[in-house]
Design an enzyme around this catalytic site. Structure first.
Site, PDB file in Angstrom:
ATOM      1  N   GLN A  98      35.716  43.108  41.235  1.00  0.00           N
ATOM      2  CA  GLN A  98      36.464  44.200  41.876  1.00  0.00           C
ATOM      3  C   GLN A  98      36.308  45.471  41.060  1.00  0.00           C
ATOM      4  OE1 GLN A  98      40.621  42.587  43.147  1.00  0.00           O
ATOM      5  NE2 GLN A  98      39.841  41.232  41.575  1.00  0.00           N
ATOM      6  N   ASN A  99      35.653  45.359  39.908  1.00  0.00           N
ATOM      7  CA  ASN A  99      35.523  46.517  39.030  1.00  0.00           C
ATOM      8  C   ASN A  99      34.394  47.425  39.505  1.00  0.00           C
ATOM      9  OD1 ASN A  99      37.487  45.238  37.627  1.00  0.00           O
ATOM     10  ND2 ASN A  99      36.171  44.525  35.964  1.00  0.00           N
ATOM     11  N   HIS A 116      34.368  46.444  45.371  1.00  0.00           N
ATOM     12  CA  HIS A 116      35.034  47.744  45.529  1.00  0.00           C
ATOM     13  C   HIS A 116      34.121  48.928  45.205  1.00  0.00           C
ATOM     14  CE1 HIS A 116      39.261  45.701  45.002  1.00  0.00           C
ATOM     15  NE2 HIS A 116      38.730  45.484  46.190  1.00  0.00           N
ATOM     16  N   CYS A 124      27.603  60.226  50.950  1.00  0.00           N
ATOM     17  CA  CYS A 124      27.966  61.356  51.797  1.00  0.00           C
ATOM     18  C   CYS A 124      29.091  60.955  52.737  1.00  0.00           C
ATOM     19  CB  CYS A 124      26.762  61.835  52.587  1.00  0.00           C
ATOM     20  SG  CYS A 124      27.179  63.188  53.697  1.00  0.00           S
ATOM     21  N   CYS A 147      26.045  66.730  49.623  1.00  0.00           N
ATOM     22  CA  CYS A 147      24.848  66.018  50.088  1.00  0.00           C
ATOM     23  C   CYS A 147      23.794  67.036  50.508  1.00  0.00           C
ATOM     24  CB  CYS A 147      25.265  65.156  51.277  1.00  0.00           C
ATOM     25  SG  CYS A 147      23.941  64.203  52.036  1.00  0.00           S
ATOM     26  N   GLY A 186      41.039  38.026  34.812  1.00  0.00           N
ATOM     27  CA  GLY A 186      41.483  39.412  34.617  1.00  0.00           C
ATOM     28  C   GLY A 186      41.823  40.163  35.880  1.00  0.00           C
ATOM     29  N   ASN A 212      43.835  34.758  32.322  1.00  0.00           N
ATOM     30  CA  ASN A 212      44.625  35.985  32.399  1.00  0.00           C
ATOM     31  C   ASN A 212      45.604  36.015  31.226  1.00  0.00           C
ATOM     32  OD1 ASN A 212      46.548  38.120  33.374  1.00  0.00           O
ATOM     33  ND2 ASN A 212      45.380  37.901  35.264  1.00  0.00           N
ATOM     34  N   LEU A 213      46.010  37.213  30.839  1.00  0.00           N
ATOM     35  CA  LEU A 213      47.023  37.337  29.787  1.00  0.00           C
ATOM     36  C   LEU A 213      48.340  36.724  30.223  1.00  0.00           C
ATOM     37  CD1 LEU A 213      46.741  41.008  28.442  1.00  0.00           C
ATOM     38  CD2 LEU A 213      46.010  38.889  27.312  1.00  0.00           C
ATOM     39  N   GLU A 214      48.580  36.771  31.548  1.00  0.00           N
ATOM     40  CA  GLU A 214      49.875  36.286  32.044  1.00  0.00           C
ATOM     41  C   GLU A 214      49.697  35.554  33.367  1.00  0.00           C
ATOM     42  OE1 GLU A 214      51.672  40.160  32.039  1.00  0.00           O
ATOM     43  OE2 GLU A 214      51.126  40.509  34.124  1.00  0.00           O
TER      44      GLU A 214
HETATM   45  P1  OAD Z   1      45.085  44.961  37.794  1.00  0.00           P
HETATM   46  O1  OAD Z   1      45.298  46.121  36.890  1.00  0.00           O
HETATM   47  O2  OAD Z   1      45.938  44.842  38.992  1.00  0.00           O
HETATM   48  O3  OAD Z   1      45.270  43.603  36.969  1.00  0.00           O
HETATM   49  C1  OAD Z   1      44.657  43.396  35.727  1.00  0.00           C
HETATM   50  C2  OAD Z   1      44.959  41.983  35.318  1.00  0.00           C
HETATM   51  O4  OAD Z   1      44.249  41.708  34.133  1.00  0.00           O
HETATM   52  C3  OAD Z   1      46.427  41.692  35.026  1.00  0.00           C
HETATM   53  O5  OAD Z   1      46.806  40.504  35.687  1.00  0.00           O
HETATM   54  C4  OAD Z   1      46.473  41.532  33.496  1.00  0.00           C
HETATM   55  O6  OAD Z   1      47.434  40.572  33.099  1.00  0.00           O
HETATM   56  C5  OAD Z   1      45.081  41.032  33.214  1.00  0.00           C
HETATM   57  N1  OAD Z   1      44.557  41.363  31.874  1.00  0.00           N
HETATM   58  C6  OAD Z   1      44.717  42.511  31.169  1.00  0.00           C
HETATM   59  N2  OAD Z   1      44.045  42.471  30.016  1.00  0.00           N
HETATM   60  C7  OAD Z   1      43.440  41.256  29.967  1.00  0.00           C
HETATM   61  C8  OAD Z   1      42.597  40.598  29.008  1.00  0.00           C
HETATM   62  N3  OAD Z   1      42.224  41.187  27.874  1.00  0.00           N
HETATM   63  N4  OAD Z   1      42.176  39.353  29.300  1.00  0.00           N
HETATM   64  C9  OAD Z   1      42.547  38.737  30.453  1.00  0.00           C
HETATM   65  N5  OAD Z   1      43.325  39.312  31.394  1.00  0.00           N
HETATM   66  C10 OAD Z   1      43.774  40.545  31.152  1.00  0.00           C
HETATM   67  O7  OAD Z   1      43.526  44.951  38.144  1.00  0.00           O
HETATM   68  P2  OAD Z   1      42.790  44.239  39.371  1.00  0.00           P
HETATM   69  O8  OAD Z   1      43.392  42.929  39.677  1.00  0.00           O
HETATM   70  O9  OAD Z   1      41.335  44.310  39.086  1.00  0.00           O
HETATM   71  O10 OAD Z   1      41.172  48.637  43.586  1.00  0.00           O
HETATM   72  O11 OAD Z   1      43.118  45.242  40.543  1.00  0.00           O
HETATM   73  C11 OAD Z   1      42.551  45.024  41.795  1.00  0.00           C
HETATM   74  C12 OAD Z   1      42.257  46.327  42.458  1.00  0.00           C
HETATM   75  O12 OAD Z   1      43.443  47.137  42.494  1.00  0.00           O
HETATM   76  C13 OAD Z   1      41.263  47.201  41.729  1.00  0.00           C
HETATM   77  O13 OAD Z   1      39.929  46.866  42.002  1.00  0.00           O
HETATM   78  C14 OAD Z   1      41.603  48.568  42.227  1.00  0.00           C
HETATM   79  C15 OAD Z   1      43.090  48.487  42.096  1.00  0.00           C
HETATM   80  O14 OAD Z   1      43.830  49.380  42.850  1.00  0.00           O
HETATM   81  C16 OAD Z   1      40.752  49.788  44.122  1.00  0.00           C
HETATM   82  O15 OAD Z   1      40.706  50.821  43.478  1.00  0.00           O
HETATM   83  C17 OAD Z   1      40.353  49.654  45.547  1.00  0.00           C
HETATM   84 ZN    ZN Z   2      24.942  63.798  54.100  1.00  0.00          ZN
END
Ligand code: OAD
Ligand code: ZN
Length: 242
Positions: A98-99, A116, A124, A147, A186, A212-214
């Site tokens: 998702q990154n 994502h 564009c 563009c 993560g 995950n951390l939690e």
């Molecule tokens: P979040 O910020 O929602 O969650 C990050 C997760 O990583 C949390 O559950 C933390 O506990 C965990 N975490 C943090 N540090 C860590 C580490 N060192 N090791 C293991 N786990 C760790 O991020 P996403 O779940 O990726 O979308 O968020 C999903 C989407 O929401 C993103 O792609 C973005 C956001 O809005 C868009 O922009 C469309």
């Molecule tokens: Zn264009």
């Protein structure tokens, strides 16, 4: 508990991995949720929706350029690097992220799909042409790049309220249905459709390991929940895989 994960992985040939912002946290890239999360200090509706871009494209670009700079300075961490090693140990491997930070690719992972988008690409808003990078000549008009057709370019990422790329989602589901195991690392598991992956994996008997951390909303249905830093847990796991 880690032994359970190692046992599952040792008998698996096809591995699916889903990653979220937590895997890049140790590279110094802010996550979205949690105490220091981006959505604590910045507004989704002002910055990450099509409506926000229509209203104030320069503001949206300013925020994405600030994030691009942080990400450009960041380096892949041990969690990214270990996933490159893990990829080589399985007959088939797919990493769905998702990154938007490109760090899996920079680390050397091969079979990566971006759910994502990618913060370094733009596209564009009118004709849909994709630009891999933005050059200075494209960045005119109050920092809003344009563009060749004259319309504004936008970051090639998925914003809230927008559909995710269907081809990537379908390919991921098709792979997941054949996977022996899925590692979910993560991600907070609150953004759909990625949040549905554990439930989908269950239907085909794919074992699920969460790192995950939690605990997250996904934790109750995963087979193994490993609490700790992605870098440390994945490093420990890979040391036990042949
Ligand atoms: P979040 O910020 O929602 O969650 C990050 C997760 O990583 C949390 O559950 C933390 O506990 C965990 N975490 C943090 N540090 C860590 C580490 N060192 N090791 C293991 N786990 C760790 O991020 P996403 O779940 O990726 O979308 O968020 C999903 C989407 O929401 C993103 O792609 C973005 C956001 O809005 C868009 O922009 C469309
Ligand atoms: Zn264009």
């Amino acid at each position: 508990m880690i032994q359970n994960a190692i046992d599952i992985l040792k008998t698996s040939k096809i591995l699916f991995v889903l990653t979220g912002a937590g895997i890049s946290a140790e590279s110094g890239i802010p996550t979205f949720r949690g105490v220091d999360g981006l959505w604590k200090n910045y507004s989704v509706t002002d910055l990450a929706t099509p409506e926000a871009f229509a209203k104030n494209p320069a503001l949206v670009w300013e925020w994405y350029q600030w994030r691009q700079e942080i990400i450009s300075r960041a380096k892949p961490n041990a969690a990214h690097t270990v996933l490159v090693e893990i990829e080589k140990k399985f007959d088939k491997f797919l990493l769905l992220t998702q990154n938007v930070d490109n760090l899996h690719q920079r680390a050397g992972s091969k079979n990566v799909l971006e759910l994502h988008g990618n913060i370094f690409r733009s596209r564009c808003n009118t004709c849909g042409m994709v630009y891999e990078t933005i050059t200075k000549t494209e960045a005119k008009a109050a920092n809003v790049p344009t563009c060749t057709c004259g319309s504004f370019l936008r970051p090639d990422v998925v914003w809230f309220g927008e559909p995710i790329p269907q081809d990537i989602w379908q390919e991921s589901l098709s792979f997941l249905s054949k996977a022996d195991c899925a590692i979910i690392c993560g991600t907070s598991g609150v953004v759909w459709p990625a949040a549905a992956i554990p439930q989908i994996a269950k239907t085909t008997g794919t074992k699920i390991i969460e790192v995950n951390l939690e605990q997250t909303p996904m934790t109750p249905i995963v087979d193994v929940s490993l609490l700790g830093k992605a870098s440390e847990i994945l490093t420990e796991i890979v040391s036990h895989l042949r």
